[in-house]
Design an enzyme around this catalytic site. Structure first.
Site, PDB file in Angstrom:
ATOM      1  CB  THR A 293      -0.901   0.036   1.250  1.00 23.32           C
ATOM      2  OG1 THR A 293      -0.054   0.077   2.413  1.00 23.32           O
ATOM      3  CG2 THR A 293      -1.807  -1.175   1.329  1.00 23.32           C
TER       4      THR A 293
ATOM      5  CB  CYS B 121      -2.339  -5.804   2.478  1.00 22.10           C
ATOM      6  SG  CYS B 121      -3.664  -6.496   1.462  1.00 22.10           S
ATOM      7  CE  LYS B 122       6.607  -5.410   1.546  1.00 27.58           C
ATOM      8  NZ  LYS B 122       7.697  -5.456   0.528  1.00 27.58           N
ATOM      9  CB  VAL B 123       0.567  -1.461   6.266  1.00 24.77           C
ATOM     10  CG1 VAL B 123      -0.703  -1.820   5.546  1.00 24.77           C
ATOM     11  CG2 VAL B 123       0.763  -2.359   7.470  1.00 24.77           C
TER      12      VAL B 123
END
Ligand code: G3P
Length: 215
Positions: A59, A83-85
């Protein structure tokens, strides 16, 4: 230890997959930019090649709300999307919310054991400590892997330690010795892992001797 490839280049993913040792893929905005291709087309190709193992997509929002919105869209692209944050306070909020929704997360840009502790408490699926970038500023990157592995063992956290920003085969060997769950590795380094001059010299000698055998 699981081995992921750290790239968005589909040819590299295909070749690494053919080696039979690939457990997943990690990407980031810089790696996608390097391909020069459209983001959705890149993701489509990766998920077609790797439909059954984790594929991390990043993201780009800075606030939790934006990270959650983007993560929902990314998660819709495939059941194996992670999902990478970023490992920030806003990232923590997003991890907590996304975990509650059943969306898997990878807390990226982690540079300290305390960041890892907090993202594990928030429920991240993976945490990605960047060892090479710490080495770049004269801090031994692998030291934080040892600390994080120990902390997660102390408290039975389920978050997996994904060693990132890997630059050479020594990083991989040390990650395995320290008991890291995963190492994400650039394709050039994956190939280096299997290189040994004595193997090449040995093959050469066997082939030369084989020529002398009456057939
Ligand atoms: O995927 C994130 C990480 O592996 C980036 O590595 O070499 O840009 O520090 P590097």
């Amino acid at each position: 230890m699981k081995l992921f490839i750290d790239t968005a280049a589909i040819e590299e993913i295909r070749e690494a997959n053919a080696m039979g040792v690939l457990d997943g893929v990690t990407t980031n905005p810089s790696l996608v930019a390097k391909t020069g291709r459209d983001f959705k087309a890149v993701v489509k190709d990766i998920l077609k090649e790797i439909p059954d193992r984790p594929v991390s997509l990043e993201t780009t929002a800075l606030d939790a709300k934006g990270m959650i919105e983007q993560s929902k869209q990314l998660a819709d692209m495939g059941p194996n999307v992670i999902c990478k944050v970023p490992s920030t306070v806003e990232g923590l909020k997003a991890i907590k919310a996304l975990t509650g929704m059943g969306i898997k997360t990878n807390s990226t840009l982690c540079f300290s054991p305390n960041q890892a502790l907090l993202v594990a408490k928030a429920g991240a699926t993976f945490v990605s400590p960047f060892v090479g970038r710490l080495d770049d500023i004269s801090q031994v990157g692998m030291d934080i892997i040892a600390d994080i592995v120990q902390i997660f063992e102390n408290y039975d956290y389920e978050t997996e330690v994904l060693v990132a920003s890997v630059r050479n085969p020594l990083h991989v060997r040390e990650a395995a010795l320290l008991g890291a769950d995963i190492c994400t590795i650039p394709f050039s380094v994956i190939k280096q892992l299997m290189q040994h001059p004595l193997t090449d010299i040995g093959i050469d000698k066997f082939l030369k001797d084989w020529e002398k055998v009456p057939k």
